[in-house]
Each structure stands twice: as structure tokens, then as C-alpha cells.
Design a protein around this motif. Sequence first.
Motif, mmCIF file in Angstrom:
data_model
loop_
_atom_site.group_PDB
_atom_site.id
_atom_site.type_symbol
_atom_site.label_atom_id
_atom_site.label_comp_id
_atom_site.label_asym_id
_atom_site.label_seq_id
_atom_site.Cartn_x
_atom_site.Cartn_y
_atom_site.Cartn_z
ATOM 1 N N LEU A 28 -23.001 72.793 -41.683
ATOM 2 C CA LEU A 28 -23.174 73.015 -40.409
ATOM 3 C C LEU A 28 -24.436 72.696 -40.022
ATOM 4 O O LEU A 28 -25.482 72.819 -40.544
ATOM 5 N N ILE A 29 -24.422 72.030 -38.673
ATOM 6 C CA ILE A 29 -25.777 71.591 -38.116
ATOM 7 C C ILE A 29 -25.537 72.207 -36.768
ATOM 8 O O ILE A 29 -24.671 72.424 -36.120
ATOM 9 N N ASN A 30 -26.993 72.260 -36.156
ATOM 10 C CA ASN A 30 -27.224 72.391 -34.498
ATOM 11 C C ASN A 30 -26.848 71.129 -34.049
ATOM 12 O O ASN A 30 -27.449 70.037 -34.086
ATOM 13 N N TRP A 31 -25.871 71.332 -33.167
ATOM 14 C CA TRP A 31 -25.277 70.108 -32.225
ATOM 15 C C TRP A 31 -25.690 70.236 -30.749
ATOM 16 O O TRP A 31 -25.281 71.376 -30.453
ATOM 17 N N CYS A 32 -26.154 69.232 -30.218
ATOM 18 C CA CYS A 32 -26.231 69.219 -28.973
ATOM 19 C C CYS A 32 -25.048 68.583 -28.208
ATOM 20 O O CYS A 32 -24.831 67.391 -28.207
ATOM 21 N N PRO A 33 -24.061 69.458 -27.537
ATOM 22 C CA PRO A 33 -22.960 68.653 -26.867
ATOM 23 C C PRO A 33 -23.267 68.015 -25.759
ATOM 24 O O PRO A 33 -22.398 66.990 -25.171
ATOM 25 N N ARG B 241 -31.247 76.567 -27.909
ATOM 26 C CA ARG B 241 -31.223 75.587 -27.032
ATOM 27 C C ARG B 241 -31.919 74.104 -27.472
ATOM 28 O O ARG B 241 -32.613 74.141 -28.261
ATOM 29 N N CYS B 242 -31.336 73.089 -26.925
ATOM 30 C CA CYS B 242 -31.741 71.652 -27.315
ATOM 31 C C CYS B 242 -32.903 71.460 -26.524
ATOM 32 O O CYS B 242 -33.308 71.902 -25.358
ATOM 33 N N GLN B 243 -33.986 71.135 -27.366
ATOM 34 C CA GLN B 243 -35.282 70.974 -26.846
ATOM 35 C C GLN B 243 -35.521 70.117 -25.662
ATOM 36 O O GLN B 243 -36.291 70.289 -24.755
ATOM 37 N N ARG B 244 -34.770 69.005 -25.444
ATOM 38 C CA ARG B 244 -34.724 67.834 -24.630
ATOM 39 C C ARG B 244 -33.892 68.328 -23.597
ATOM 40 O O ARG B 244 -34.356 68.225 -22.311
ATOM 41 N N SER B 245 -32.541 68.704 -23.790
ATOM 42 C CA SER B 245 -31.877 69.145 -22.482
ATOM 43 C C SER B 245 -31.396 70.680 -22.243
ATOM 44 O O SER B 245 -30.742 70.804 -21.084
ATOM 45 N N GLN B 246 -31.907 71.507 -22.885
ATOM 46 C CA GLN B 246 -32.067 72.978 -22.483
ATOM 47 C C GLN B 246 -30.336 73.293 -22.936
ATOM 48 O O GLN B 246 -30.052 74.407 -22.472
ATOM 49 N N THR B 247 -29.505 72.469 -23.588
ATOM 50 C CA THR B 247 -28.081 72.788 -23.545
ATOM 51 C C THR B 247 -28.128 74.094 -24.691
ATOM 52 O O THR B 247 -28.885 73.913 -25.683
ATOM 53 N N VAL B 248 -27.117 74.902 -24.607
ATOM 54 C CA VAL B 248 -26.962 75.749 -25.515
ATOM 55 C C VAL B 248 -26.369 74.929 -26.813
ATOM 56 O O VAL B 248 -25.113 74.441 -26.459
ATOM 57 N N LEU B 249 -26.921 75.145 -27.774
ATOM 58 C CA LEU B 249 -26.544 74.342 -28.863
ATOM 59 C C LEU B 249 -25.335 74.900 -29.754
ATOM 60 O O LEU B 249 -24.879 76.215 -29.469
ATOM 61 N N GLU B 250 -24.410 74.218 -30.432
ATOM 62 C CA GLU B 250 -23.236 74.547 -30.997
ATOM 63 C C GLU B 250 -23.347 74.401 -32.663
ATOM 64 O O GLU B 250 -23.597 73.270 -32.610
ATOM 65 N N PRO B 251 -23.089 75.276 -33.350
ATOM 66 C CA PRO B 251 -23.381 74.935 -34.805
ATOM 67 C C PRO B 251 -22.006 74.076 -35.158
ATOM 68 O O PRO B 251 -20.585 74.842 -34.984
ATOM 69 N N LEU C 1 -29.369 68.100 -34.545
ATOM 70 C CA LEU C 1 -30.698 68.153 -34.407
ATOM 71 C C LEU C 1 -31.206 68.846 -35.408
ATOM 72 O O LEU C 1 -30.458 69.637 -36.164
ATOM 73 N N SER C 2 -32.524 68.645 -35.858
ATOM 74 C CA SER C 2 -33.204 69.355 -36.854
ATOM 75 C C SER C 2 -33.452 70.860 -36.415
ATOM 76 O O SER C 2 -33.531 71.085 -35.420
ATOM 77 N N ASP C 3 -33.924 71.411 -37.494
ATOM 78 C CA ASP C 3 -34.222 73.233 -36.898
ATOM 79 C C ASP C 3 -35.418 73.010 -36.052
ATOM 80 O O ASP C 3 -35.349 73.902 -35.166
ATOM 81 N N LEU C 4 -36.280 72.121 -36.268
ATOM 82 C CA LEU C 4 -37.741 72.060 -35.329
ATOM 83 C C LEU C 4 -37.349 71.554 -33.991
ATOM 84 O O LEU C 4 -38.115 71.717 -33.095
#
Length: 1024
Positions: free
Chosen positions: A181-186, A353-363, A192-195
Amino acid sequence: MNDENRSELAKGYEHREVEARWYPFWKERGYFHGDEHDRTRPPFSIVLPPPNVTGSLHLGHALTATLQDVLIRWKKMSGFNTLWLPGTDHAGIATQMIVEKELKKTEKKSRHDLGRAAFLERVWAWKEKYGSRIGEQHQALGAALDWERERFTMDEGLSRAVREVFVRLHEEGLIYREKKLINWCPDCHTALSDLEVEHEEAHAGELWSFAYPLADGTGEIVVATTRPETMLGDTAVAVHPDDERYRAMVGKNVRHPLTGRELPIIADAILVDPKFGTGAVKVTPAHDFNDFETGKRHGLEQLTVIDLSGRMNAAAGPVAGLDRFEARKRVKELLAEQGLDRGTKPHALPLGRCQRSQTVLEPLLSDQWYVRIEPLARPAIEAVEQGRTRFIPEAWTNTYMAWMRNIHDWCISRQLWWGHQIPAWYCPDGHVTVAREAPAACATCGKRELRQDEDVLDTWFSSALWPFSTMGWPERTETLRTFYPTSVMETGHDIIFFWVARMMMMGIHFMGEVPFRTVYLHPMVRDEKGQKMSKTKGNVIDPLVITEQYGADALRFTLAALTAQGRDIKLAKERIEGYRAFANKLWNASRFALMNLDGFTVGSDVAPAVARTAADRWILARLQRAVNETTAALEAFRFNDAASTVYHFVWHELCDWYIELAKEALYGDDSANKRATQAILVACLSTAYRLLHPFMPFITEELWHVLRAKVGAEGWPDSVLAAPYPATGPLDEAAERAFGPVIGLVDAIRNIRGEMNIAFKVVLDDVEVGSLDRDAAATVREELGRLHRLANVKDAVVRPAGLPPEKKAASAVAVGAGFEVRVGLVGAIDLQAELGRIDKEIAKLEQDLAGIEKKLENPNFVQKAPPEVVEKDRARAAELHEKRGKLEAHRAMLSGTAGPPSADLARRNAMENEKPQNPNQPASPAQTTIEQAQQVISSVAEVGKAAVSAVVAGAEAAIEKVMPSRKPAQKAKKPAAKRKVAARKAAPRKAAKKAAKKPARKVVKARKPAQKPAKAKRKSAKRR
Ligand SMILES: [Zn+2]
Ligand SMILES: [Zn+2]
């Protein structure tokens, strides 16, 4: 254009002209080049943390560039072989997004329309066109970067280093590929990495409960979720093994109400907290990090129901094709229809949230590349424990350690096109071949149809190699041998993990040694109120605008002067204006000196000065102290202390005092005296330029050149940057102590004039100086003529060493650094005029006060006006009350209706005001014993203290209007040319002249409290 033999300065300081002149000069002469073959000088190196190639200079860059440039220039001048290595980062997501946007706007195409190769061509074209902007902006700031070594994270050499590191780590088992599982920005369509995840700790969401019917029809089990759409991916329901309520259900199945699938009820002590909610939990291994682990423990199916764009996929049954947030609503409706809804309640939940787009991330579950980080982190922890790398401020050590000790494997693959494509190839059978160059065949089966992994590496992967890849690694270059490890990593504390920690791990692993000896983490730049700068708040200060308006030197000095350890930088425009005025001051003082150096030449020494007078010895002693203190501050990364030391010396000692004192000799007839003074001036200025150069490189270079030409100093290096930094040396405290009181006395008498409204023209003929130590008493006697001239005093009496002035009525008394002075006011003050002025001031103030109080008494206003307006009016009313009290006290004192307070009260005040003094600071009361202090202070009326502050704080404007002739107190400090202008300007003010001429009719009694010298200095600086 660049006439190096100019021996005159332009009349006014024009930063645009000066700053345009010198950067090409330094660059062309190779002053910025670090010499990898030079083994004679100790190396000092910094790699500039690479700004994004898409970037435009913001304050963070400006601060980084300023602090690093201060260090580099200082070290270069101190004899080090310096290297400051520039470059830019390809900034994966940011750059790709910019070019994609442009493509969409101009051609209405997506990157997929172009295809990978054509799109990448566009990105390179963009880079060629705009990629040099940030570098040019650094040049305008004066950054002494070695442009011959400029690098780009995607240039050929660095790309080779990236592949080498990837292959080696893979060979060592430290890079692996796995479905996790990773953090994914749709939105950005990448992992994305944890950071790169921005965590919102308590997002206001809701917790929805619903029932799963048991498959055998014997009942139901209620679970709760904050993301209802994920129930379509549930593959189990879990309860705690010790929970009696559910014991009988474990092993049974529930039936999925929307898809009909059967799910097992499992017992899991790690996932389930029986006290939370119903004590039963739905398990979605493909969409939740905890559930993923649970699924692995129980061998559960991983069912993905959300796709890469955040839509429900075919496995989502009745909600397939819906966006995940629409599906959330729909699922609730569908379950309500079946009577399975068990209610909703508000619930605060953590949200990524994605640092760049502020989108709620999806695992999401996907195949990604990871760095096995723990084996790399261990040596990086040890290096800091052993002190091979140290953090400044030290507190960051703990932050670094805590993160390194709990570090997770680093997901390094990104689903982008712009970046280093992962050097892994797949054959039709799914074998993976990792190689430095494209392989001809599968390493496992030898098949020749190979497909390279389409993903690219995380941008931070290449910047982690920056300290050594930029120096030519994997070759063992001379540059690496000379300049690695680098001396300092200077950056913002917000990227301690992104950069510092990863550079540490990679540097140690591949170079066998830490990448830097010191990590200096600078504070954040905020607005004057301490708020974060942001476009929405409209409080952003643009360094490009500031540089244009006030000059790079002023901006640099401001940033350095505000950089204190452990404190945010609160930047206000006024500060920049203030330091721009400092540059002006230095320019004008230099110009005055140059005009008085005709015929003077020096030999090859930089400082050939011999002190002849106490003033000469004093300024040279103060200069040496400034050099020592500035150097010590720089050594300790106390940029603010270094800047303020130089500032204080240049402005308040060299310009305000020595240049003034020098006038007598410069204008005098004694040619030997004149020559000696010229030599001291040249020594002071040339040293000050060198001391200041790291902070204000442009103006000091200009001044250095002109001075060098003027005094024919051919032995001096032809650039201040090539000149030696002033050397530290022994202090001459006796010289500082002896002459300090002379200056303090003039200041104190001028202050008494200002506060008592005594024009400079009025000769003070009852002045008594005392409480001096033996040396100072001798110096003051020697310098009495000077004291008389500078303070317009006649026949001042100097008391024997150690004795205070005699107590006398109608006197103002000041206690200063190593001295006391009493000024008799008989004949010096016009009592009636002063009383009239105070009456007028009180009347006006009462009018203002009445207006505000009327407003505040109106309940309508107090209730309806914005609270901050009411608060402001209240504060203003309080302020006016206080002012009125002071003016009334002053009036009472002058008219003789107030008596002095009891001696006890005064003594107590004196004790409270007693502050510890630094014996090395001659600008502080040093030799006065407590007893002496009490003696003097007990004669100081409390009411007088109030009067003094009233004049200073409240009535200053009024005084300016009524009595402009009090200005001469400052006139004496201005260069000759200016003084004439000022005198002309003052001439028409006849009223003022009259006021000054009018003899005082009455003896008044006025005493003055202990004067803090520092405060007096500030005041005089403000008026100037
Ligand atoms: Zn995103
Ligand atoms: Zn194969």
C-alpha cells in the motif's frame, strides 16, 4: 565602464549602478573558483542546496544564498580554498505540471497526446529557456558561486551517478520492488513518499455505522467507518479474541449487502480495540494501512475497488464508475434502503493530503520500488552520535535522531515522465534485470524483448547524492579529494528529512564519510507580526522587488542581521530601509574621508596607522574589538551578532565619532597631525570594508577600489574579496576605557540640551565632570578643548579621579559609562517659554482625550464597532492619560510646585535599576561604586525623571516646531558639506533664533536621572 582608477565616489549612493558593476568583475577574475589542485590552503566547501529549476527567487532562497555567501566570502578572505557549488534540481512533479499546463493552454493537448519522448523534448526545451532564471537571480544577490561547476540533477554525469547508486543498492539488497500500500495522489497520478504527505491531524469528518448480516441469518454485526465507499473492498470483519460479545461469531461469515460476497469474521488482537465503537471492525486490506497488515496476518484477499484516478472500479459492483466521494454518499443510501444504516456521528479523523495539489490521498495497492532504509540510517545516526556531523542549533539533533530511529522504507518510484527513469527492465516472463546501461537480454532467461520500467525516481533520490555526485562521483576526482566532506550544509529546518538526513545516509554509504561537518539550519522568514507569508494573506515580501528598490546589499544585511538562532525571522520593510540607510551612511562617510585624503598615500600595508592621540588609540581599540567580536560570532554561526557588531562600529563609532573628531586635525595646520589622522582613517575604513564585505559585497567593493586608487595603495589586492579578512588580535581595554568617557560626556551633555530645550548656541558655563577613573580623568583633562567645542561648554571642571560632581541646585545630572556630569541650568533655559509650550501641549492633549473618551462612553460605539477598533481607542486613551501625567509633572517641576521625593524612594529605584555590567564594555558605567551611584541618584527627583521622558516621548514634535535651534546638537556630527546646507536651511527661522537668544529670566531647579548610554545612542540615531 569599469574604471578601476576612479579615485572619487559618486555624490549619492546609487545601488543599481554599484551592484551592476561588480559581479562580472569577480566572476571574470575567477575569484569564485574553488581550486581542486590547491593543497596549500585549507579547503572550505558548501554545496548550494539545489533550488528547483522551475523556481523564482523567494525569501527562503535569498536567506540561504545570503548566509552561505557570508560564510564563503569570509572564509575565502580568511585564507581558505573555498568552493561554493551551484546547480538546480529537475523538480519532477513541479516541472512536469508546468509544462503540462502550458501544453494544455497553448495546444489543448495532454502529455499522452504527445507521447513520452515528444513530451520530454518539450520539458527539456522549457528547461533550456527558463532554467537559468534562478541562477541569474542568485547572481544579482551577489552569490559567489563557482559557475564553472554548475550542475543539474538530470545532466549526464549526475544521471550516471543516480544509475550507479540504484544498481549498487539493488545488488546489496537495499533496493527492492514490492506490491504494498502506498499513498497515492489521484490528481498527480503518482505514488508519494511519507514525507510528501501533509497530515491534517483532526479533520472534521463523520463516523458512520452499518450492519453486516450474518450469512446464516442468525443476526448481525455492526461496524463503523469514516470512508463508507471502502466497504466494497472489505474482505473480513474483525473482533477482539477476548471479547465475550462476539466469541460465538468468530469463524462464521457475514454476507456483503451490495455484492453478495461472503466475508469471514476473524479475531485479531492487534487491529481491534474492544472498547472502541461496537468492538467490531471492517477490514479493507487494499485501502487501509492497518488493514493491509491485518490482511497479511490472516491471508485475506486484497480487493482493490478504487482506481488510480480515485474512481470506483468494476469490482465496486453497484457504485462502479462513481468518483470515490460520490460513491461515499451512494453506499450510505443503498444500505439505508436495506435497513442496515445504524446512524452517523461527528468524528475528527487524521487526513493525508498531497503536498503539491492538496488532494486527499488514497492508500492504494501497487508495485513500487523501495529503499530498505534501516541499514543506511544506522551509520548516519552513529555519525551524529560521534560528533562527525553536528547540528546548529543543537536542538535539531533530537529531531534528526527521532526521525532516523523510526524511519520507514522509502518509496522511490514515481509515476511521472520527467525524472530519472528507473534502470530496471522486464522480460515477457516478468523477470527483472537491473543494470547501469540498457541490457541486451534478460539476465534470467536471456529473452531479448525487454521493456524498461516506466516509472522515474523520486526527485529527492538524486538530490540525496548532491554533495558527491556534483563533484564527479563515481569517478574518484581531485575535486572530491579536496572538497569532500563539505564544510557546512546550510538550509531551512523544514527539509531536514528530505535533504539532510538522506544526504547523510547516501554520503556515508557511498563515500565512506559524512557529506558535511556542520549542518546549520536557518529559521523561517515570516512577516513583521510573525505570520507566515502567503499570497492569500498578501504579506509576501518579494526579494526581487526589494533588491530593485533598496539594493541587494541592504536585503542581505537585513537578512543576516535578523538571523538569530532558534528564533523566526520577522521581516519588516522598515528594517530593510534602515539598513539601506546604513549603506548610505557608510557611503557618505567614505566620501567625506576621500575628500580629505588629497596628497596622502600609503605603502603596501593595509593598516599602516600609528595612534597619536587618545581618540586614535580609542578608535583602533574599538576596531580591534569589532574585528574580534565579528569573527567570534561568525565562527559560532551567530549571523545576527556579527552583523550588529559591524553595524555598531561603522555607524556609531567610526562615522558618528571618529570622523567627527578627525575634522580638527584634518582642517588644522599641523601637517604631521593631519597625516597621522589620515592614516588612521584609511586604516579604519579599509578594515571596515573588509569586515563588512561578506555582508554587503557590492558597496564595499566599490569603496575599496576608490580608496585604493585615492591613496595609491598598489600593494592592496585589486578586489576586497581578495584582501585578507581583518585579523583578530589582543584588545586594548585601557584605550577604550580612557577615551570612552569623553564620548559619553559629549553625548550626555547633548542629551541634556535636547531634553531641557537648550539650544546648542547657548554656552554651558557650569559643567562639572566626575566619577572618572585615573586614566579617564587624565584623558578628559587632555581632551577638554575638544569637549568644550563638541558640546559648546566653557570652563568645564574635572573632579579628581574617583570623586563625583558636587551637588548643586538647578542642575541636570547624567550618570554614564564611567563618568558623571552635572550641568548647571542657570542662565541656560527660558522658563516662561518652556512653561507656555507645555501648557499648549497639555491643552491640545486634553482636547484629543476628551474626543476619544466621549466615543468610549457611548455604548452604541462600544457594542457595534469592531473589537480591534475599540481596543485601539482604549489604548490611545490610556496613552494620552499617561502623557498628560508626565507633562503635568514636568510643569510642576519647572514652576517649583513639586518637591523632590524622599531619599528612600530614590534609593530603592536606584537599586532596582542596577544592572550587571560587562567590564569589557566601556560603554557601560564601570567604575562607579554603588555608594557613589546612590549619592548621585538620591539627588535625582522622581518628578524630574518623568519630565525627561515626557519631553522625549510626548512633546518632541512640539519642540521641533517651536525651537528648531535645538538641532545644532546634531549638526556638529554631520560632515562639513552637509553642515553648511543645514545652517542655510535653519537661517530663515528667525523665531527660533530669537528664542535661543532670549536670556533665561529665572533660575530653575531640574535634575536628571541616570542616563543609560545605550538608550541615548539610540535616540540620537533616530533623530538623525
Ligand atoms: Zn498531488
Ligand atoms: Zn526473462
